[in-house]
Scaffold this active site. Structure first.
Site, PDB file in Angstrom:
ATOM      1  CB  CYS A 140      22.168 -52.678   7.329  1.00 20.58           C
ATOM      2  SG  CYS A 140      22.551 -52.980   5.594  1.00 20.58           S
ATOM      3  CB  CYS A 177      20.782 -56.547  12.526  1.00 25.50           C
ATOM      4  SG  CYS A 177      19.779 -58.011  12.673  1.00 25.50           S
ATOM      5  CG  HIS A 178      24.460 -54.132  11.479  1.00 22.77           C
ATOM      6  ND1 HIS A 178      25.400 -54.985  12.012  1.00 22.77           N
ATOM      7  CD2 HIS A 178      24.026 -54.736  10.347  1.00 22.77           C
ATOM      8  CE1 HIS A 178      25.529 -56.046  11.231  1.00 22.77           C
ATOM      9  NE2 HIS A 178      24.689 -55.920  10.225  1.00 22.77           N
ATOM     10  CG  MET A 235      24.807 -61.017   6.832  1.00 27.06           C
ATOM     11  SD  MET A 235      25.959 -59.655   6.772  1.00 27.06           S
ATOM     12  CE  MET A 235      25.515 -58.949   5.180  1.00 27.06           C
ATOM     13  CG  HIS A 280      13.806 -59.131  19.431  1.00 21.34           C
ATOM     14  ND1 HIS A 280      14.206 -58.035  18.699  1.00 21.34           N
ATOM     15  CD2 HIS A 280      13.179 -59.958  18.565  1.00 21.34           C
ATOM     16  CE1 HIS A 280      13.843 -58.202  17.438  1.00 21.34           C
ATOM     17  NE2 HIS A 280      13.209 -59.357  17.329  1.00 21.34           N
ATOM     18  CG  HIS A 295      12.822 -64.166  17.085  1.00 16.61           C
ATOM     19  ND1 HIS A 295      11.523 -64.182  16.655  1.00 16.61           N
ATOM     20  CD2 HIS A 295      13.340 -62.978  16.692  1.00 16.61           C
ATOM     21  CE1 HIS A 295      11.254 -63.047  16.013  1.00 16.61           C
ATOM     22  NE2 HIS A 295      12.341 -62.305  16.029  1.00 16.61           N
TER      23      HIS A 295
END
Length: 548
Positions: free
Chosen positions: A53, A56-57, A94, A330, A372
């Site tokens: 996790c 992303c978080h 998700m 990114h 991306h």
């Protein structure tokens, strides 16, 4: 709808973890009481969160590509709803965890993310020096290559779930050697000389692999932090192989090291203000690239939307130029001239363009949802001249951006065309200067057929319908629980072959499929029990020279 398999790599973490907080059915009054966790349960949950996790978080759960998971949000949802979200995913992006976590682990995670996150320890110079291991001194290493392997055509392949990297001979398609590395290596970078491979794991472990031995050999290691993603070397003339730089997700910082020993020399924090003028405690270091025209690295800071140009000509008196762009930064890559660096700000649906000659932001280009690119892809468009391409996590298009302000000023830093991809959830596009094909994957698409396939465009005639190929089926792997995701095209050194990873489950057979770039037919399949969840592949020559 087919359920997607989620192996929690950094690739998948780019899109996974988007909790749709606003659509939760339960009101605050319906939320269940938070379950207290034992020390053992908390340790287990913390490990799962890091592996599945945090990418992303965030370690502090403040969100980036994924939503904010602090208790102020998760308590509103309640335990039962959180279990459903973790189990089955959401339409917001998700994917499901019910085929990788047990019911008990899912329940544990629902409880864990309702509690206040612990702040991990810092990781300073003392910690780094204690972790640093110079396995073989430079003077004790070979003076010339000891094997007959064509080093230019070696592929460094991430074996994600085994915590290893396989070095594969691109000529023979045989595994030359496998080395133990950090957990879930994100990237392999080459030294300017092409001798050393730098690989960095999500656990912050940086390994230096020497290709001049009879078999690939780790000659130095360094733990740069608790969590990390990026590494690069010094490439400007006179600085070849002198320095390396590694960026951390936690603590938010980068470290400059000796290039041939990894001895840490200087640590620089990236904490600070965002482009919106708000302080952020966890601005993670995303991609790093080496400018070729000067002694400089381009360091992209995810949460702040700031791009730092780091001058490494004088480490003791380090100079930085900070460029405001957009959140959340990114991956990215060079244009064909290697002057302009284009990086995705995927939460803002933009691509930032940096002019490394002037040290200024050249443009912010609006795109479809969540670009991306990986490194992106450069080619000459038959109508619009030189362009750079990016795929998208959140849209089923490939975006082409004009990159020639000198000869094509009307198209420069504008979206000149959008090509239809076979689905959203794409992670990488790829081409080669000797190829007339552009490849796009879609490994995070929820439909099995899409995740197993790639789209191939003829860049000589982009009005012609592309070819969609189910590459996974070519590998002829046995049926299993996991979707066989096709991810990340990489060319061989001479641009005649395209390699794709078939990324299956951790306990299921995976493979690498090699396509003939001219005919688009399968040329070879690399299968081996040691190829455990192959993901990223980096050809030595192409990576050394930033060919994409």
């Amino acid at each position: 709808m087919n359920k997607p398999y989620f192996a929690a790599s950094v690739l998948a973490m780019s899109v996974a973890g988007v909790f749709n907080i606003a659509s939760a059915a339960e009101s605050p009054a319906a939320a269940t009481e938070v379950v207290a966790l034992t020390a053992e349960q908390k340790a287990t949950a913390s490990k799962i969160y890091f592996e599945r996790c945090a990418g992303c978080h965030g370690i502090l759960r403040k969100g980036a590509t994924g939503k904010n998971l602090e208790p102020v949000n998760t308590l509103k949802i309640g335990h039962a709803r959180l279990e459903k979200i973790v189990s089955y995913g959401t339409e917001g992006g998700m994917v499901n965890f019910d085929d990788i976590l047990s019911k008990e682990e899912i329940s544990l995670m629902a409880s864990y993310i309702q509690q206040t996150p612990d702040t991990p320890p810092e990781w300073g110079m003392k910690d780094m020096l204690n972790s640093w291991k110079l396995v073989i001194k430079p003077e004790d290493r070979p003076k010339k290559p000891q094997s007959k392997v064509n080093l230019k055509n070696v592929f460094s392949v991430t074996l994600r779930d085994s915590g290893e990297v396989a070095l594969i001979d691109g000529d023979t398609k045989k595994i030359w050697g496998i080395v133990k590395t950090g957990y879930a290596v994100h990237i392999s970078r080459l030294s300017a000389s092409g001798r050393y491979v730098y690989v960095i794991g999500r656990d912050g472990k940086l390994d230096l692999i020497d290709l001049w031995y009879e078999t690939p050999t780790v000659v130095a290691t360094l733990k740069v932090g608790i969590e990390a993603r990026s590494v690069e070397t010094s490439k400007f003339k006179g600085y070849e192989d002198k320095y390396a730089i590694a960026g951390s997700y936690w603590p938010p910082q980068y470290v400059i090291t000796e290039g041939d020993t990894l001895k840490p020399l200087k640590i620089v924090s990236t904490r600070g203000m965002t482009v919106d003028g708000e302080y952020h405690p966890e601005p993670r270091v995303a991609s790093i690239v080496a400018t070729l025209g000067k002694p400089e690295w381009v360091v992209n800071i995810k949460e702040t939307g700031m791009i730092r140009l780091v001058d490494y000509s004088d480490i003791k008196n380090l100079k930085e130029t900070t460029i405001e762009s957009a959140k959340f930064l990114h991956d990215g890559g060079w244009d064909s001239t290697k002057r302009y660096f284009l990086v995705a700000a995927n939460a803002s649906n933009k691509v930032a363009v940096v002019d490394t000659k002037t040290g200024k932001l050249a443009a912010l280009v609006d795109t479809k949802a969540k670009p991306h690119p990986g490194r992106g892809a450069n080619f000459v468009h038959p109508k619009f001249g030189p362009v750079w391409a990016t795929s998208h996590l959140g849209a089923d298009v490939i975006t082409l951006i004009g990159t020639d302000p000198a000869k094509h000023p009307k198209q420069a830093w504008k979206v000149v065309q959008e090509l239809k991809n076979h689905g959203s959830g794409s992670l990488f596009v790829k081409t080669h200067p000797k190829s007339h094909h552009l490849y796009a994957d879609s490994p995070l698409n929820p439909e099995t057929e899409n995740a197993e396939s790639v789209t191939v465009y003829d860049i000589r005639n982009l009005d012609q319908p592309p070819v969609v190929i189910n590459v996974a089926r070519m590998a002829d792997l046995p049926e299993g629980k996991a979707v066989k995701r096709v991810v990340q095209a990489e060319y061989n050194a001479d641009g005649t072959e395209v390699w794709y990873s078939i990324w299956a489950g951790k306990t299921e057979p995976s493979a690498i499929v090699v396509l003939d770039d001219k005919t688009l037919k399968m040329k070879a399949v690399i299968k081996d029990p040691k190829l455990i969840t192959p993901t990223g592949k980096f050809n030595v020559y192409n990576t050394q020279h930033d060919i994409y």
